[in-house]
Design a protein around this motif. Structure first.
Motif, PDB file in Angstrom:
ATOM      1  N   ILE A 151       2.923  -9.757   2.370  1.00  0.00           N
ATOM      2  CA  ILE A 151       1.591  -8.820   2.289  1.00  0.00           C
ATOM      3  C   ILE A 151       0.676  -8.530   3.809  1.00  0.00           C
ATOM      4  O   ILE A 151       0.301  -9.465   4.051  1.00  0.00           O
ATOM      5  CB  ILE A 151       0.237  -9.079   1.434  1.00  0.00           C
ATOM      6  N   ALA A 162      -0.311  -8.122  -3.643  1.00  0.00           N
ATOM      7  CA  ALA A 162      -0.822  -6.672  -2.932  1.00  0.00           C
ATOM      8  C   ALA A 162      -1.610  -5.452  -3.343  1.00  0.00           C
ATOM      9  O   ALA A 162      -2.870  -5.296  -2.527  1.00  0.00           O
ATOM     10  CB  ALA A 162       1.018  -5.830  -2.689  1.00  0.00           C
ATOM     11  N   THR A 174       3.662  -2.631   1.327  1.00  0.00           N
ATOM     12  CA  THR A 174       3.776  -3.709   0.714  1.00  0.00           C
ATOM     13  C   THR A 174       5.880  -3.920   0.362  1.00  0.00           C
ATOM     14  O   THR A 174       6.247  -3.980   1.200  1.00  0.00           O
ATOM     15  CB  THR A 174       3.112  -5.191   0.121  1.00  0.00           C
TER      16      THR A 174
END
Length: 358
Positions: A151, A162, A174
Motif C-alpha cells: 500500500i 488500503a 493500490t
C-alpha cells in the motif's frame, strides 16, 4: 404577388406553432436536466481531488484511526521484506501496464465493513465491474480481501487495509500499482446501505444450503443489532431456493466459514451482484425513479457529472450484455503466506488483462 403574400401568411400561421413546440421541447430538456441534477445531488460525490496524494498529516491521522481495526500481520519484518522483494521482481518481469481503453469502463464496487464513521472501514468486498463494449460483456472480477498489497505510504498489508488507511481512493491506487489494472471510478456502500439497496430492488432470489443458513443467521443477528431490525423476523428458517431481503442477502454474501472459505464468499458476493443486475433489467420507469431516489443517498463515489451522463445514456444497452465472473487470485496460481494470499504475479497480471479485454 398574391401567391407570395399567401405563402407569407401560411408561414406566419405556422410560426406560433413552431415556437410552442420548441418551447415545449426546451422545457422537457430543462426538466430532464433538472431531474438529473436532482438525482445526482442525492448521491455522495467524493471528487477526483480525493485521489491526489494525501498530506503527511492526513496519512498520520488515517493511520491512527485505522490501526485499532487493521489486522496485524503475523510475519517478521524480514519475511515481509522478502515477499515484497520477490513480488517486485515478478511484477517487473511480467512487463504489464495498466490498460486504459476508451471502450472498456472499469468501475470498482466496494463493500465497506465498519460499525461507525470514525474510520474508513476495511474493504470487505471488492468487485471490479468491467464493461467491455466491443465484447458486449460485463466482467465481475473479485479481488479477495486477503490479497498481498504494497500500500503506497503504508507498506505491505492485506489488500482490504488500503481502504482503512486512505479510503477507496487509496484502494484504487493500490490496485492499479500492484495489479496493473486501470480503474475509471469507484462506488462504495457499507453493509447497512447495501441491505437498503437490495430492498429497493425488491430483494433477490438465492439458493442457500442448510449449512449456509446456520452461519447466515449469525450475520443476520449482527446486522440487525446495527440497523435496529428485529432478528426474529429476518432469520432464515431453512435452506432451499429463497427470496431474500436486503439483510438476508448481505448476510449470505458475508458467509466465510462454509465451503471454500473466503474464495466461496467472493463467489456468493458475485451471485448477489448478478441477481441485482438481473432485477434492474426489469425495472419500469416509475420503479427506476423510486429506486434512484432511495439508493443514491446511500452511495459514495467519485463519478463526475459528465461521466454519469454518459453511463446513464448507455445503461439500457449495458444491461443487455452478458455477465461473466472472475476472481483474483486465480486457481492454482497463488501461495498462502501465513494469512496473506500471495499471487504468482508473473501469471496473474497478464491473466487479469486477458479476462478484462480479450
Amino acid at each position: 404577388m398574391r401567391s407570395g403574400y399567401d405563402r407569407e401568411r401560411r408561414k406566419m400561421r405556422w410560426l406560433p406553432i413552431v415556437l410552442i413546440v420548441m418551447g415545449v421541447l426546451a422545457a422537457l430538456v430543462l426538466l430532464a436536466v433538472g431531474l438529473f441534477y436532482h438525482y445526482y445531488g442525492l448521491s455522495n460525490y467524493e471528487g477526483k481531488a480525493a485521489q491526489t496524494q494525501l498530506s503527511s498529516e492526513d496519512m498520520a491521522e488515517a493511520k491512527r484511526a485505522a490501526e485499532a481495526h487493521v489486522e496485524k500481520l503475523n510475519l517478521s519484518d524480514s519475511e515481509v521484506e522478502q515477499i515484497k522483494t520477490e513480488n517486485d521482481k515478478a511484477i517487473k518481469a511480467a512487463n504489464v501496464s495498466a490498460v486504459d481503453q476508451p471502450d472498456v469502463y472499469n468501475l470498482l464496487l466496494v463493500g465497506v465493513d465498519r460499525r461507525d464513521d470514525s474510520w474508513n472501514g476495511n474493504a470487505d468486498s471488492m468487485i471490479l465491474a468491467s464493461i467491455n463494449k466491443p465484447k458486449k460483456r460485463i466482467t465481475l472480477m473479485s479481488f479477495m480481501r486477503d490479497l498481498y498489497a504494497d500500500i503506497p505510504g503504508y507498506g505491505v498489508h492485506k489488500l482490504n487495509a488500503a481502504c482503512a488507511y486512505g479510503g477507496c481512493s487509496l484502494l484504487v491506487k493500490t490496485l492499479e500499482e500492484n495489479y496493473k489494472v486501470h480503474i475509471d471510478n469507484y462506488a462504495w456502500v457499507d453493509f447497512q446501505s447495501m441491505a437498503e439497496v437490495i430492498d429497493a430492488l425488491g430483494g433477490v432470489d438465492l439458493s442457500i444450503t442448510d449449512a449456509e443458513v446456520k452461519v447466515a443467521n449469525d450475520y443476520i443477528k449482527e446486522l440487525c443489532s446495527i440497523t435496529g431490525a428485529d432478528p426474529q423476523s429476518e432469520y432464515l428458517q431453512g435452506g432451499g431456493d429463497l427470496h431474500c431481503d436486503g439483510i438476508q442477502a448481505v448476510a449470505y454474501g458475508r458467509i466465510r466459514y462454509v465451503g471454500n472459505a473466503d474464495f466461496q464468499r467472493t463467489e456468493r458476493q458475485r451471485i448477489v451482484m448478478e441477481q441485482m443486475i438481473s432485477k434492474m433489467k426489469d425495472l419500469s420507469l416509475g420503479d427506476m425513479n423510486s429506486f434512484a431516489t432511495t439508493v443514491l443517498p446511500l452511495v459514495h463515489h467519485d463519478i463526475s457529472v459528465p461521466e454519469v451522463l454518459t453511463l446513464t445514456a448507455a445503461a439500457p444497452t449495458f444491461l443487455k450484455y452478458d455477465v461473466k465472473e472472475a476472481r483474483v487470485p486465480f486457481d492454482d496460481h497463488y501461495q498462502s503466506v501465513q494469512e496473506i494470499l500471495n499471487p504468482d504475479m508473473d501469471y496473474t497480471l497478464p491473466e487479469i488483462q486477458k479476462e478484462l479485454y480479450d
